[in-house]
Design a protein around this motif. Structure first.
Motif, PDB file in Angstrom:
ATOM      1  N   TYR A  10       0.217  33.509 -15.437  1.00 52.33           N
ATOM      2  CA  TYR A  10      -1.234  33.666 -15.373  1.00 52.33           C
ATOM      3  C   TYR A  10      -1.819  33.363 -13.999  1.00 52.33           C
ATOM      4  CZ  TYR A  10      -1.369  28.533 -15.774  1.00 52.33           C
ATOM      5  OH  TYR A  10      -1.204  27.199 -15.567  1.00 52.33           O
ATOM      6  N   ASP A  11      -1.020  32.911 -13.039  1.00 51.37           N
ATOM      7  CA  ASP A  11      -1.582  32.492 -11.755  1.00 51.37           C
ATOM      8  C   ASP A  11      -2.192  33.658 -10.975  1.00 51.37           C
ATOM      9  OD1 ASP A  11       1.327  33.075 -11.633  1.00 51.37           O
ATOM     10  OD2 ASP A  11       0.982  32.976  -9.479  1.00 51.37           O
ATOM     11  N   VAL A  12      -1.679  34.864 -11.153  1.00 51.51           N
ATOM     12  CA  VAL A  12      -2.238  36.033 -10.452  1.00 51.51           C
ATOM     13  C   VAL A  12      -3.370  36.661 -11.257  1.00 51.51           C
ATOM     14  CG1 VAL A  12      -1.731  38.321  -9.538  1.00 51.51           C
ATOM     15  CG2 VAL A  12      -0.059  36.485  -9.273  1.00 51.51           C
ATOM     16  N   GLU A  13      -3.132  36.843 -12.562  1.00 48.40           N
ATOM     17  CA  GLU A  13      -4.129  37.514 -13.398  1.00 48.40           C
ATOM     18  C   GLU A  13      -5.426  36.712 -13.529  1.00 48.40           C
ATOM     19  OE1 GLU A  13      -3.856  40.522 -14.503  1.00 48.40           O
ATOM     20  OE2 GLU A  13      -1.828  40.753 -13.691  1.00 48.40           O
ATOM     21  N   CYS A  14      -5.361  35.410 -13.320  1.00 50.53           N
ATOM     22  CA  CYS A  14      -6.562  34.581 -13.453  1.00 50.53           C
ATOM     23  C   CYS A  14      -7.325  34.431 -12.140  1.00 50.53           C
ATOM     24  CB  CYS A  14      -6.188  33.203 -14.006  1.00 50.53           C
ATOM     25  SG  CYS A  14      -5.809  33.225 -15.775  1.00 50.53           S
ATOM     26  N   ILE A  15      -6.975  35.236 -11.155  1.00 53.68           N
ATOM     27  CA  ILE A  15      -7.745  35.278  -9.911  1.00 53.68           C
ATOM     28  C   ILE A  15      -8.672  36.482  -9.960  1.00 53.68           C
ATOM     29  CG2 ILE A  15      -7.607  35.590  -7.413  1.00 53.68           C
ATOM     30  CD1 ILE A  15      -6.599  32.930  -8.130  1.00 53.68           C
ATOM     31  N   PRO A  16      -9.976  36.309  -9.730  1.00 56.50           N
ATOM     32  CA  PRO A  16     -10.891  37.461  -9.707  1.00 56.50           C
ATOM     33  C   PRO A  16     -10.473  38.480  -8.645  1.00 56.50           C
ATOM     34  CG  PRO A  16     -12.103  35.392  -9.786  1.00 56.50           C
ATOM     35  CD  PRO A  16     -10.672  35.029  -9.559  1.00 56.50           C
ATOM     36  N   GLU A  17     -10.792  39.724  -8.892  1.00 54.63           N
ATOM     37  CA  GLU A  17     -10.373  40.814  -8.008  1.00 54.63           C
ATOM     38  C   GLU A  17     -10.805  40.578  -6.561  1.00 54.63           C
ATOM     39  OE1 GLU A  17      -8.544  43.401  -8.425  1.00 54.63           O
ATOM     40  OE2 GLU A  17      -8.203  43.364 -10.600  1.00 54.63           O
ATOM     41  N   GLU A  18     -12.004  40.085  -6.372  1.00 51.33           N
ATOM     42  CA  GLU A  18     -12.521  39.934  -5.007  1.00 51.33           C
ATOM     43  C   GLU A  18     -11.824  38.824  -4.217  1.00 51.33           C
ATOM     44  OE1 GLU A  18     -15.494  37.883  -7.838  1.00 51.33           O
ATOM     45  OE2 GLU A  18     -14.210  39.676  -7.789  1.00 51.33           O
ATOM     46  N   TYR A  19     -11.055  37.963  -4.917  1.00 55.67           N
ATOM     47  CA  TYR A  19     -10.371  36.874  -4.229  1.00 55.67           C
ATOM     48  C   TYR A  19      -8.856  37.072  -4.157  1.00 55.67           C
ATOM     49  CZ  TYR A  19     -14.657  34.095  -4.474  1.00 55.67           C
ATOM     50  OH  TYR A  19     -15.945  33.627  -4.320  1.00 55.67           O
ATOM     51  N   ALA A  26       6.259  26.407 -37.064  1.00 56.50           N
ATOM     52  CA  ALA A  26       5.834  25.163 -36.437  1.00 56.50           C
ATOM     53  C   ALA A  26       6.937  24.101 -36.554  1.00 56.50           C
ATOM     54  CB  ALA A  26       4.545  24.669 -37.113  1.00 56.50           C
ATOM     55  N   PRO A  27       7.024  23.184 -35.599  1.00 60.90           N
ATOM     56  CA  PRO A  27       6.153  23.057 -34.431  1.00 60.90           C
ATOM     57  C   PRO A  27       6.520  24.057 -33.343  1.00 60.90           C
ATOM     58  CG  PRO A  27       7.819  21.341 -34.388  1.00 60.90           C
ATOM     59  CD  PRO A  27       8.016  22.078 -35.681  1.00 60.90           C
ATOM     60  N   ILE A  28       5.496  24.599 -32.699  1.00 57.72           N
ATOM     61  CA  ILE A  28       5.685  25.534 -31.582  1.00 57.72           C
ATOM     62  C   ILE A  28       5.356  24.770 -30.302  1.00 57.72           C
ATOM     63  CG2 ILE A  28       4.919  27.701 -30.553  1.00 57.72           C
ATOM     64  CD1 ILE A  28       4.073  28.517 -33.451  1.00 57.72           C
ATOM     65  N   PHE A  29       6.335  24.651 -29.446  1.00 56.19           N
ATOM     66  CA  PHE A  29       6.195  23.829 -28.247  1.00 56.19           C
ATOM     67  C   PHE A  29       5.464  24.604 -27.145  1.00 56.19           C
ATOM     68  CE2 PHE A  29       9.833  22.264 -30.573  1.00 56.19           C
ATOM     69  CZ  PHE A  29       9.587  20.903 -30.618  1.00 56.19           C
ATOM     70  N   ILE A  30       4.538  23.920 -26.498  1.00 54.88           N
ATOM     71  CA  ILE A  30       3.769  24.496 -25.398  1.00 54.88           C
ATOM     72  C   ILE A  30       4.286  23.884 -24.095  1.00 54.88           C
ATOM     73  CG2 ILE A  30       1.473  24.854 -24.434  1.00 54.88           C
ATOM     74  CD1 ILE A  30       0.380  24.117 -27.260  1.00 54.88           C
ATOM     75  N   TYR A  31       4.715  24.734 -23.186  1.00 55.65           N
ATOM     76  CA  TYR A  31       5.191  24.284 -21.881  1.00 55.65           C
ATOM     77  C   TYR A  31       4.372  24.953 -20.788  1.00 55.65           C
ATOM     78  CZ  TYR A  31       9.492  22.972 -24.398  1.00 55.65           C
ATOM     79  OH  TYR A  31      10.404  22.437 -25.273  1.00 55.65           O
ATOM     80  N   TYR A  32       4.238  24.282 -19.662  1.00 57.53           N
ATOM     81  CA  TYR A  32       3.814  24.966 -18.445  1.00 57.53           C
ATOM     82  C   TYR A  32       5.006  24.968 -17.485  1.00 57.53           C
ATOM     83  CZ  TYR A  32       2.937  20.157 -16.732  1.00 57.53           C
ATOM     84  OH  TYR A  32       3.052  18.834 -16.382  1.00 57.53           O
ATOM     85  N   LEU A  66       2.764  30.014 -18.652  1.00 58.37           N
ATOM     86  CA  LEU A  66       2.540  29.330 -19.930  1.00 58.37           C
ATOM     87  C   LEU A  66       3.567  29.841 -20.926  1.00 58.37           C
ATOM     88  CD1 LEU A  66       0.769  27.524 -21.800  1.00 58.37           C
ATOM     89  CD2 LEU A  66      -0.587  29.577 -22.262  1.00 58.37           C
ATOM     90  N   ILE A  67       4.238  28.914 -21.605  1.00 56.83           N
ATOM     91  CA  ILE A  67       5.304  29.294 -22.540  1.00 56.83           C
ATOM     92  C   ILE A  67       5.020  28.696 -23.912  1.00 56.83           C
ATOM     93  CG2 ILE A  67       7.764  29.055 -23.094  1.00 56.83           C
ATOM     94  CD1 ILE A  67       6.895  28.674 -19.533  1.00 56.83           C
ATOM     95  N   LEU A  68       5.126  29.535 -24.935  1.00 58.91           N
ATOM     96  CA  LEU A  68       5.140  29.085 -26.329  1.00 58.91           C
ATOM     97  C   LEU A  68       6.554  29.301 -26.841  1.00 58.91           C
ATOM     98  CD1 LEU A  68       1.821  30.651 -27.726  1.00 58.91           C
ATOM     99  CD2 LEU A  68       2.155  28.458 -26.559  1.00 58.91           C
ATOM    100  N   SER A  69       7.156  28.281 -27.409  1.00 62.28           N
ATOM    101  CA  SER A  69       8.566  28.385 -27.796  1.00 62.28           C
ATOM    102  C   SER A  69       8.853  27.589 -29.058  1.00 62.28           C
ATOM    103  CB  SER A  69       9.455  27.880 -26.653  1.00 62.28           C
ATOM    104  OG  SER A  69      10.813  27.866 -27.033  1.00 62.28           O
ATOM    105  N   THR A  70       9.675  28.186 -29.922  1.00 62.42           N
ATOM    106  CA  THR A  70      10.226  27.447 -31.054  1.00 62.42           C
ATOM    107  C   THR A  70      11.561  26.852 -30.629  1.00 62.42           C
ATOM    108  OG1 THR A  70      11.341  29.418 -31.907  1.00 62.42           O
ATOM    109  CG2 THR A  70       9.100  28.980 -32.702  1.00 62.42           C
TER     110      THR A  70
END
Length: 342
Positions: A77-86, A115-121, A286-290
């Motif tokens: 998400y590091d690229v997609e979460c940057i606005p186009e103008e930046y 569940a449980p579904i583990f959230i990782y960054y 961002l990762i969702l994993s069983t």
């Protein structure tokens, strides 16, 4: 001669048991103890390699299957979460505090996730194993707080405005500060952020009476801020971050989703893209994993077993062909018989 002298000395100064120990030690040092010395014949070597292959390959398939049973959703998400103008100047965007950093991502579930579904960054191209970075901390301060003042290893984040920093050091200063919330069909998903750190770390490495003090109050803010009213032992996201990774690409546990996800569900992730990885060309995911009985998804162990097993079988076949083509002759003992008769 040495054995007799050693034995006499031993008897003069200690009982018989000491003499036995001394003799055994002498035999060990002189390599005179009984030892198994297997003779490696072509047949035995070929058999061992063949057996290794037949054992390792099934284990490899089983572990690889267990790894594939763990379902993962990975979203960079590091690229997609940057606005186009930046997007041509990402650094100016991430360092400008006046710009809102909120972002929304949509993750579609392809397979049933129990569940449980583990959230990782996940951070890539991030050298948490750099020697200067790893040493920039004080374990004694994390345990005892301001009572421990020998924190010179924490430079340049040892003190600020003439006051000590708790927790000090570059690792704490650069703590990850992106945040995530999760929803499904406008209903907020239940996410647990407790027990994400090792129990041994919570109980023995971070003090229950140690509170953040003068943290992130300098002119240059590194990452997340800590609640000064909560002891370090209860701030588990901080404890997770303080366990430095060995490789430049690593994952850290953020929390757990306590609800099952069905195929076709769309998970809406509202995140704050605060953490600066753009200055060193890093990546954020961002990762969702069983998990399975073997843990999370990781094909390395299964592939390693398959490679070692296949290599062993190939080596055994090569040895077998060489042995059939050029068999080793039996030893000729005729010279020994002649020497005995003479």
């Amino acid at each position: 001669m040495m054995e007799v002298e050693g034995s006499n000395t031993s008897m003069n100064r200690s009982p018989q048991s000491s003499f036995v120990r001394s003799k055994a030690l002498y035999q060990f040092k002189q390599q005179k103890l009984p030892a198994c010395k297997p003779v490696l014949t072509p047949t035995s070597v070929i058999t061992v390699f063949m057996l290794m292959g037949f054992v390792f390959i099934p284990i490899g398939f089983v572990t690889l299957r267990a790894s594939r049973d763990a379902i993962e959703i990975v979203d960079r998400y590091d690229v997609e979460c940057i606005p186009e103008e930046y997007r041509t100047n990402k650094l100016s965007y991430i360092t400008d505090s006046s710009i809102l950093k909120n972002c929304t991502r949509y993750l579609k579930v392809q397979k049933y996730m129990k569940a449980p579904i583990f959230i990782y960054y996940q951070l890539d191209n991030y050298y948490q194993n750099h020697r200067r970075y790893v040493k920039s901390r004080s374990d004694q301060q994390l345990l005892h707080g301001q009572e421990y003042s020998h924190t010179s290893a924490c430079e340049p984040e040892e003190s600020s405005n003439g006051l000590p920093i708790v927790p000090c050091g570059l690792i704490a200063w650069s703590m990850f500060n992106d945040t995530f919330t999760f929803a499904r069909e406008s209903a907020k998903l239940k996410v647990s952020r407790s027990n994400i750190a090792w129990k041994s770390d919570r109980e023995h490495k971070f003090g229950k009476d140690v509170y953040p003090f003068n943290f992130q109050n300098g002119s240059l803010i590194g990452g997340a801020k800590l609640d000064p009213k909560v002891p370090l032992s209860d701030q588990e996201d901080f404890i997770v971050w303080m366990r430095a990774a060995a490789l430049l690409s690593f994952r850290k546990l953020y929390g757990r989703i306590e609800e099952d996800l069905e195929p076709g569900n769309v998970v809406v992730v509202n995140l704050m893209n605060n953490y600066n990885t753009y200055s060193f060309s890093g990546q954020k995911k961002l990762i969702l994993s069983t998990s399975s009985w073997l843990g999370g998804r990781n094909d390395f162990l299964g592939i390693t077993y398959l490679v070692v097993g296949a290599s062993s079988i190939i080596i055994s076949i090569i040895f077998m062909l060489l042995h059939l083509k050029n068999p080793r002759p039996y030893g000729d003992n005729s010279w020994n018989k002649k020497s005995l008769s003479s």
